[in-house]
Design an enzyme around this catalytic site. Structure first.
Site, PDB file in Angstrom:
ATOM      1  N   HIS A 206       4.276  -4.703   8.989  1.00  0.00           N
ATOM      2  CA  HIS A 206       4.217  -4.641  10.450  1.00  0.00           C
ATOM      3  C   HIS A 206       2.928  -5.231  11.014  1.00  0.00           C
ATOM      4  O   HIS A 206       2.763  -5.276  12.227  1.00  0.00           O
ATOM      5  CB  HIS A 206       4.343  -3.172  10.895  1.00  0.00           C
TER       6      HIS A 206
ATOM      7  N   PRO B 118       0.795  -1.227   0.000  1.00  0.00           N
ATOM      8  CA  PRO B 118       0.000   0.000   0.000  1.00  0.00           C
ATOM      9  C   PRO B 118       0.828   1.278   0.000  1.00  0.00           C
ATOM     10  O   PRO B 118       1.884   1.347   0.631  1.00  0.00           O
ATOM     11  CB  PRO B 118      -0.815  -0.104   1.299  1.00  0.00           C
ATOM     12  N   ASN B 119       0.293   2.238  -0.718  1.00  0.00           N
ATOM     13  CA  ASN B 119       0.818   3.612  -0.810  1.00  0.00           C
ATOM     14  C   ASN B 119       2.069   3.743  -1.674  1.00  0.00           C
ATOM     15  O   ASN B 119       2.502   4.853  -1.958  1.00  0.00           O
ATOM     16  CB  ASN B 119       1.068   4.211   0.585  1.00  0.00           C
TER      17      ASN B 119
ATOM     18  N   ARG C 126       4.804  11.059  -2.358  1.00  0.00           N
ATOM     19  CA  ARG C 126       4.479  10.883  -0.943  1.00  0.00           C
ATOM     20  C   ARG C 126       5.745  11.047  -0.100  1.00  0.00           C
ATOM     21  O   ARG C 126       6.729  10.352  -0.316  1.00  0.00           O
ATOM     22  CB  ARG C 126       3.924   9.469  -0.791  1.00  0.00           C
TER      23      ARG C 126
ATOM     24  N   ASN D 236       8.208  -5.435  -1.093  1.00  0.00           N
ATOM     25  CA  ASN D 236       8.104  -4.311  -0.160  1.00  0.00           C
ATOM     26  C   ASN D 236       6.638  -4.255   0.266  1.00  0.00           C
ATOM     27  O   ASN D 236       5.797  -3.730  -0.457  1.00  0.00           O
ATOM     28  CB  ASN D 236       8.520  -2.989  -0.807  1.00  0.00           C
TER      29      ASN D 236
ATOM     30  N   ALA E  11       3.154  -0.868   4.815  1.00  0.00           N
ATOM     31  CA  ALA E  11       2.739  -0.989   6.216  1.00  0.00           C
ATOM     32  C   ALA E  11       2.266  -2.400   6.580  1.00  0.00           C
ATOM     33  O   ALA E  11       2.254  -2.756   7.767  1.00  0.00           O
ATOM     34  CB  ALA E  11       1.647   0.030   6.523  1.00  0.00           C
TER      35      ALA E  11
ATOM     36  N   GLU F  59      13.151  -9.036   1.240  1.00  0.00           N
ATOM     37  CA  GLU F  59      12.291  -7.950   1.736  1.00  0.00           C
ATOM     38  C   GLU F  59      13.016  -6.623   1.507  1.00  0.00           C
ATOM     39  O   GLU F  59      14.209  -6.513   1.806  1.00  0.00           O
ATOM     40  CB  GLU F  59      12.053  -8.199   3.232  1.00  0.00           C
TER      41      GLU F  59
ATOM     42  N   ARG G  11      13.048   4.688  12.510  1.00  0.00           N
ATOM     43  CA  ARG G  11      11.760   5.373  12.537  1.00  0.00           C
ATOM     44  C   ARG G  11      10.947   4.948  13.769  1.00  0.00           C
ATOM     45  O   ARG G  11      11.495   4.429  14.733  1.00  0.00           O
ATOM     46  CB  ARG G  11      11.036   5.115  11.207  1.00  0.00           C
TER      47      ARG G  11
ATOM     48  N   ARG H  41       7.400   0.411  13.454  1.00  0.00           N
ATOM     49  CA  ARG H  41       7.986  -0.074  12.198  1.00  0.00           C
ATOM     50  C   ARG H  41       9.160  -1.018  12.432  1.00  0.00           C
ATOM     51  O   ARG H  41       9.759  -1.524  11.493  1.00  0.00           O
ATOM     52  CB  ARG H  41       8.468   1.101  11.334  1.00  0.00           C
TER      53      ARG H  41
ATOM     54  N   HIS I  42      12.797  -2.348   2.082  1.00  0.00           N
ATOM     55  CA  HIS I  42      12.211  -1.103   2.571  1.00  0.00           C
ATOM     56  C   HIS I  42      13.076   0.045   2.093  1.00  0.00           C
ATOM     57  O   HIS I  42      14.302   0.017   2.275  1.00  0.00           O
ATOM     58  CB  HIS I  42      12.117  -1.092   4.102  1.00  0.00           C
TER      59      HIS I  42
ATOM     60  N   TYR J 161      11.017   9.052   1.220  1.00  0.00           N
ATOM     61  CA  TYR J 161      11.016   8.008   0.183  1.00  0.00           C
ATOM     62  C   TYR J 161      11.659   8.441  -1.133  1.00  0.00           C
ATOM     63  O   TYR J 161      11.774   7.634  -2.050  1.00  0.00           O
ATOM     64  CB  TYR J 161       9.576   7.535  -0.068  1.00  0.00           C
TER      65      TYR J 161
HETATM   66  C1  DQA Z   1       8.230   1.069   3.791  1.00  0.00           C
HETATM   67  C2  DQA Z   1       8.309   1.255   5.310  1.00  0.00           C
HETATM   68  C3  DQA Z   1       6.963   0.993   5.961  1.00  0.00           C
HETATM   69  O1  DQA Z   1       7.053   1.171   7.372  1.00  0.00           O
HETATM   70  C4  DQA Z   1       5.933   1.970   5.435  1.00  0.00           C
HETATM   71  O2  DQA Z   1       4.665   1.678   5.974  1.00  0.00           O
HETATM   72  C5  DQA Z   1       5.878   1.979   3.943  1.00  0.00           C
HETATM   73  C6  DQA Z   1       7.123   1.912   3.185  1.00  0.00           C
HETATM   74  C7  DQA Z   1       9.539   1.471   3.096  1.00  0.00           C
HETATM   75  O3  DQA Z   1       9.696   1.127   1.923  1.00  0.00           O
HETATM   76  O4  DQA Z   1      10.401   2.150   3.694  1.00  0.00           O
HETATM   77  O5  DQA Z   1       4.815   2.130   3.355  1.00  0.00           O
HETATM   78  O6  DQA Z   1       8.001  -0.309   3.531  1.00  0.00           O
END
Ligand code: DQA
Length: 146
Positions: free
Chosen positions: A80, A10-11, A18, A74, A77, A98, A107, A111, A100, A23
């Site tokens: 977690h 997501p996102n 964003r 990736n 969220a 994985e 952070r 997280r 990130h 990021y």
């Molecule tokens: C993330 C880190 C996560 O905590 C966060 O919710 C994200 C992006 C990262 O790529 O740093 O959406 O996975």
């Protein structure tokens, strides 16, 4: 040809827009292009996907059981929170990496824990979007030696 799935949670569709201070300014399309070029060089097929829906990510992991040699994920969220994504990854036999973009350990404390890390063979955190390319390179090594 071996295929790698790169799954984004997501996102991450908003990457580049964003919280660029966290990021960066590159978009997910930029990340895909960089990974595709690398995968081509390594002779790997690539499917690069993003969804804001947990069930969609789980369905792609199920599909990977038949269609992919390795998974780079990736989970955003869901990292977690999602025991369901962990369970799906535990039903996949190939290597799992994985990624990130940010250093999640620097952070908020929520997280710091990752369900996916209980399954991942390797974790990249805090390498910016370059982490995807580094993970793709590592995946090529793992698939060659496996
Ligand atoms: C993330 C880190 C996560 O905590 C966060 O919710 C994200 C992006 C990262 O790529 O740093 O959406 O996975």
């Amino acid at each position: 040809m071996q295929t790698v799935f790169i799954l984004n949670g997501p996102n991450l569709n908003l990457l580049g827009k964003r919280q660029p201070e966290i990021y960066g300014r590159e978009t997910l399309a930029d990340v895909e292009a960089a990974c595709r070029e690398l995968a081509d060089n390594f002779g790997l097929g690539l499917r690069f996907m993003q969804s804001n829906a947990e069930h969609q990510i789980i369905d792609w992991i199920h599909e990977a059981r038949e269609a992919a040699a390795g998974i780079i994920i990736n989970p955003g969220a869901f990292t977690h929170t999602s025991i369901a994504i962990l369970d799906a990854l535990n039903a996949f036999e190939g290597p799992v990496l994985e990624v990130h973009i940010s250093n999640v350990h620097k952070r908020e404390s929520f997280r710091h824990h990752s369900y996916v890390s209980l399954r991942a063979d390797g974790v990249m955190a805090g390498f910016g979007v370059e982490g995807y390319a580094l993970a793709t390179r590592r995946m090529a090594t793992l698939l060659r030696s496996g």
